[in-house]
Design an enzyme around this catalytic site. Structure first.
Site, PDB file in Angstrom:
ATOM      1  N   MET A   1       3.869   0.061  -2.514  1.00 32.78           N
ATOM      2  CA  MET A   1       3.546  -0.008  -3.927  1.00 32.78           C
ATOM      3  C   MET A   1       4.743   0.580  -4.457  1.00 32.78           C
ATOM      4  O   MET A   1       5.270   0.219  -5.749  1.00 32.78           O
ATOM      5  CB  MET A   1       2.288   0.302  -4.118  1.00 32.78           C
ATOM      6  CG  MET A   1       1.898   0.468  -5.741  1.00 32.78           C
ATOM      7  SD  MET A   1       0.349   1.003  -6.222  1.00 32.78           S
ATOM      8  CE  MET A   1       0.673   2.852  -6.046  1.00 32.78           C
TER       9      MET A   1
ATOM     10  N   SER B   1      -1.934  -0.838  -3.981  1.00 37.19           N
ATOM     11  CA  SER B   1      -2.566   0.187  -4.287  1.00 37.19           C
ATOM     12  C   SER B   1      -2.215   1.545  -3.492  1.00 37.19           C
ATOM     13  O   SER B   1      -1.475   1.408  -2.406  1.00 37.19           O
ATOM     14  CB  SER B   1      -3.895   0.225  -3.858  1.00 37.19           C
ATOM     15  OG  SER B   1      -5.040   1.120  -3.900  1.00 37.19           O
TER      16      SER B   1
ATOM     17  N   GLU C   1       0.909  -1.370  -0.091  1.00 38.86           N
ATOM     18  CA  GLU C   1      -0.190  -0.059   0.209  1.00 38.86           C
ATOM     19  C   GLU C   1       0.714   1.335  -0.023  1.00 38.86           C
ATOM     20  O   GLU C   1       1.823   1.385   0.852  1.00 38.86           O
ATOM     21  CB  GLU C   1      -0.925  -0.021   1.248  1.00 38.86           C
ATOM     22  CG  GLU C   1      -0.423  -0.187   2.652  1.00 38.86           C
ATOM     23  CD  GLU C   1      -1.517  -0.330   3.562  1.00 38.86           C
ATOM     24  OE1 GLU C   1      -2.598  -0.746   3.270  1.00 38.86           O
ATOM     25  OE2 GLU C   1      -1.216   0.228   4.819  1.00 38.86           O
ATOM     26  N   CYS C   2       0.596   2.163  -0.830  1.00 39.38           N
ATOM     27  CA  CYS C   2       1.127   3.645  -1.090  1.00 39.38           C
ATOM     28  C   CYS C   2       2.614   3.370  -1.145  1.00 39.38           C
ATOM     29  O   CYS C   2       3.119   2.790  -2.208  1.00 39.38           O
ATOM     30  CB  CYS C   2       0.692   4.347   0.303  1.00 39.38           C
ATOM     31  SG  CYS C   2       0.828   6.001  -0.219  1.00 39.38           S
ATOM     32  N   GLY C   3       3.461   3.898  -0.400  1.00 36.49           N
ATOM     33  CA  GLY C   3       4.862   3.681  -0.465  1.00 36.49           C
ATOM     34  C   GLY C   3       5.323   2.260  -0.635  1.00 36.49           C
ATOM     35  O   GLY C   3       6.343   2.115  -1.317  1.00 36.49           O
TER      36      GLY C   3
END
Length: 458
Positions: A347, A436, A343-345
């Site tokens: 990804m 994501s 998730e986020c970082g």
């Protein structure tokens, strides 16, 4: 003065404990500094302090946790849910002499807002106002914050970044009489002082763990509060902050859908956006957690699944790009069909390159095709939810980058900001790897959380 029920009391008994919700008219007024200073002031005096952060935030809790010496959980009427908020407040109050809750943005900003939380649970509001460039207007702001919403629990007002003792007197004199002829309680002034300034960067405050003088800054801020009525639990000001917390209803048992599985969690300065409650949720589902550091180029430990949480990979691209053992072990994990949730970082580092705001690209891990581009403007912010067959996970998004990839979105979150639903963040999939920008709050849907860490289709 402290909790009416001792730490060993029945978890179903009501609890009385002083609590302060530190709020402000806007972001940047000094809420975190004052909240952390208040927690540090009382904890170093030997009192049991528990702190919370209102809203979905990863950075402020690091400072609050350093100040009180305990993990800090988030409270959000939408994301975490009212029942969980009630349970966490009651549990903390039963073990504490003081609860400190830091608000989010301005007092009435957001849906739900810090004011919504204060009213729902009767949490007295301490309004922190940056008074560095005002005098009489301070009184108007204080009056407006207190009376804008009828029935808002109120502790008083604290002037922040004050120039001098004379300036503080002007600010106190500016407080107008409230209903019934009494002024809004004056809870003191904090002088402008670089010694306890908490530095910031693009996603918010710098992590406390990155500053060697972090505790010294907190102690300096705590010293600035030592002469105020907030320093004594037996003061009239703190007596107004006593709140009775009713026991929560007994919740349903969490299904042990991850029983026997081990989940490897990336955790270091590049992957630090981890809610403590999310780790609790995984353990409650039956998972065994093992941690590793991509920055130290540690290969994956023996595991069944991997969680790459958010953080600051863009600040560590040279080290991460050179972390070949970690990258190769993750690639082998995916090749074996074992699940990864990023998730986020978490990804961002999986793409081929991460480019800074000037366009300079650094190699990343290349498990996903495409590039990540940092930008100076915020790309997305707000509450989101991800609906899977097993349930709907609530959470949020907050990032300053965008990704360019040929991968199609296999799913999309829904943005629920302002009560209006619209398409949110893409979810990408490459084999058993799913990723994501969405940050999930695992307790909002345990069955859906378990699905993130299993190879079965969603």
């Amino acid at each position: 003065m402290g909790a009416e029920v001792s730490a060993g009391a029945t978890p179903h008994a009501p609890v009385l404990c002083p609590v302060v919700l530190v709020a402000a008219p806007a972001s940047g007024q000094g809420k975190t500094t004052v909240a952390a200073a208040l927690a540090r002031l009382h904890s170093r005096a030997g009192r049991r302090v528990r702190a919370f952060k209102c809203g979905p935030d990863f950075l402020d809790p690091h400072w609050l946790g350093l100040a009180c010496g305990h993990p800090v959980d988030n409270l959000d009427l939408w994301m975490t849910g009212e029942d969980e908020v009630r349970a966490r407040l009651h549990a903390a109050a039963s073990q504490a002499d003081l609860l400190v809750v830091e608000g989010v943005m301005g007092l009435f900003d957001g849906t739900p807002s810090a004011a919504d939380l204060a009213q729902r649970f009767g949490l007295p509001v301490l309004a922190v106002i940056d008074a560095s460039a005002m005098a009489g207007t301070f009184g108007a702001l204080a009056f407006g914050l207190q009376h804008y919403r009828p029935g808002l629990p109120w502790a008083g007002v604290l002037a922040n970044r004050v120039a001098s003792a004379g300036h503080a007197q002007m600010l106190q004199a500016a407080l107008p009489p409230a209903d019934g002829g009494t002024r809004s309680p004056w809870l003191g002034a904090v002088m402008r002082d670089a010694a306890f300034t908490l530095p910031e960067r693009h996603l918010g405050l710098t992590l406390a763990s990155e500053l060697p003088d972090a505790m010294a800054r907190l102690d300096a801020a705590a010293d600035a509060l030592a002469a105020t009525p907030l320093a004594r639990l037996d003061s009239e000001a703190m007596a107004r902050c006593q709140v009775r917390f009713e026991a929560p209803a007994t919740g349903a048992a969490v299904p042990r859908l991850l029983d026997g599985l081990s989940i490897a969690v990336a955790r270091d300065a590049a992957f630090c956006f981890i809610y403590p409650a999310n780790l609790d949720s995984l353990r409650a589902l039956g998972a065994r957690l093992v941690f590793f550091s991509p920055l130290a180029d540690e290969p994956l430990p023996d595991c069944d699944a991997v969680w790459l949480p958010g953080g600051y990979p863009e600040l560590h691209t040279p080290l991460l790009g050179a972390a070949g053992r970690c990258r190769d072990s993750l690639r082998a994990h995916v090749s074996a069909g074992k699940p990864v949730w990023a998730e986020c970082g978490g990804m961002m580092v999986l793409f081929e390159h991460i480019a800074d705001a000037e366009g300079r690209a650094q190699p990343a891990w290349g498990l996903l095709p495409g590039e990540v581009h940092m930008q100076t403007r915020l790309a997305a912010l707000g509450p989101q939810q991800l609906t899977l067959a097993a349930g709907t996970l609530r959470g949020h998004t907050f990032h300053y980058s965008r990704c360019d990839t040929p991968l199609p979105a296999v799913a999309r979150t829904t943005s629920v900001r302002g009560g209006v639903t619209r398409p949110g963040e893409a979810v990408y999939q490459q084999g058993s790897l799913r990723a994501s920008y969405f940050h999930a709050w695992f307790a909002s849907a345990p069955e859906a959380t378990a699905a993130l860490f299993r190879s079965a289709p969603w």
